[in-house]
Write an enzyme that holds these catalytic residues in place. Structure first.
Site, mmCIF file in Angstrom:
data_model
loop_
_atom_site.group_PDB
_atom_site.id
_atom_site.type_symbol
_atom_site.label_atom_id
_atom_site.label_comp_id
_atom_site.label_asym_id
_atom_site.label_seq_id
_atom_site.Cartn_x
_atom_site.Cartn_y
_atom_site.Cartn_z
ATOM 1 N N LEU A 73 62.885 67.970 19.243
ATOM 2 C CA LEU A 73 61.912 66.915 19.481
ATOM 3 C C LEU A 73 62.601 65.726 20.148
ATOM 4 O O LEU A 73 63.578 65.200 19.615
ATOM 5 C CB LEU A 73 61.270 66.439 18.178
ATOM 6 C CG LEU A 73 60.409 67.400 17.362
ATOM 7 C CD1 LEU A 73 61.248 68.413 16.596
ATOM 8 C CD2 LEU A 73 59.539 66.605 16.385
ATOM 9 N N GLY B 270 63.590 61.276 16.938
ATOM 10 C CA GLY B 270 64.437 62.305 17.531
ATOM 11 C C GLY B 270 65.060 63.281 16.547
ATOM 12 O O GLY B 270 65.885 62.894 15.752
ATOM 13 N N SER B 271 64.722 64.548 16.583
ATOM 14 C CA SER B 271 65.165 65.482 15.570
ATOM 15 C C SER B 271 64.878 66.917 15.986
ATOM 16 O O SER B 271 64.523 67.175 17.125
ATOM 17 C CB SER B 271 64.461 65.158 14.240
ATOM 18 O OG SER B 271 63.167 64.659 14.473
ATOM 19 N N ARG B 272 65.011 67.860 15.035
ATOM 20 C CA ARG B 272 64.718 69.264 15.321
ATOM 21 C C ARG B 272 64.106 69.917 14.092
ATOM 22 O O ARG B 272 64.251 69.424 12.970
ATOM 23 C CB ARG B 272 65.978 70.022 15.743
ATOM 24 C CG ARG B 272 66.994 70.207 14.648
ATOM 25 C CD ARG B 272 68.245 70.938 15.122
ATOM 26 N NE ARG B 272 68.130 72.379 15.044
ATOM 27 C CZ ARG B 272 69.083 73.216 15.424
ATOM 28 N NH1 ARG B 272 70.213 72.746 15.946
ATOM 29 N NH2 ARG B 272 68.918 74.522 15.311
#
Length: 221
Positions: free
Chosen positions: A99, A186-188
């Site tokens: 993301l 911001g990440s996954r």
């Protein structure tokens, strides 16, 4: 558009000093306070964009019972063979979604079922697109079980993300595509499905949370 409740402090925060600066500009006749206020208004607008929570197809109609949906908006980083040392014990296939800071960060359940395990682990804040982030970064992990079907998924923070919000726990049931939390900045997300599932996306594909089918169980019977 709906805004996730976690976003309101971030949206309102920059507006308060912006309003004071604008008032000071009007009272004093000076322009510089208003010029300083505009970036704060822009920051507030970005926060509204970040915490937006749009409806998706799964909110209007039930997904097919064999479909596993993307839990987030973003770009597929891994599809198929799991990264070494990343998957839970056992045999799994992995789909990972990165993301960016402009993607919708509201997270959705990839499948239906009861939450049978839930864990949270503190860790590092490496860039979410790096392989090491999957096992070194701070994360939340959920195990969903529906009959003899099990899906595992993780919220993993990145460089900018500093908090995971998980709004479910052991004993609760989730529907496929149901909102279950978010990650701030911001990440996954990693999803693990058994080998018998068909992976329906490839690396580099852009996906939408609650809409894109990332895997499919073999039809029952």
């Amino acid at each position: 558009m709906r805004i996730d409740p976690a976003g309101w402090p971030f949206i309102a925060g920059p507006l308060a000093p912006a309003a004071l600066l604008s008032t000071a500009s009007s009272l004093s006749g000076r322009r510089w306070p208003r010029r300083v206020a505009w970036p704060l208004v822009g920051l507030s607008a970005y926060m509204a964009l970040f915490f937006r929570d749009p409806d998706r197809r799964c909110d209007r109609e039930a997904p097919a019972p064999d479909d596993v949906l993307s839990p987030a908006d973003g770009v597929v980083m891994v599809a198929g063979e799991p990264q070494e040392g990343v998957a839970p014990p056992g045999e799994w296939q992995q789909v990972s979604v990165f993301l960016s800071v402009v993607d919708v960060h509201v997270n959705r359940s990839p499948y239906s079922g009861e939450v049978v395990e839930s864990s949270y682990r503190k860790g590092s804040f490496l860039a979410a697109y790096r392989k090491e982030s999957a096992h070194r970064n701070e994360r939340s992990e959920l195990w969903l079980r529906e009959g003899d079907r099990t899906v595992v998924f993780r919220q993993i923070v990145g460089v900018l993300a500093r908090r995971i919000v998980t709004r479910t726990g052991v004993g609760q049931r989730l529907a496929t595509g149901e909102r279950m939390g978010l990650m701030k900045f911001g990440s996954r997300m990693d999803v693990f499905v058994p080998p018998e599932c068909e992976i329906t996306v490839g690396k580099g594909k852009r996906v939408r949370g609650g809409e894109t089918v990332i895997a499919r169980w073999p039809a029952a019977g």
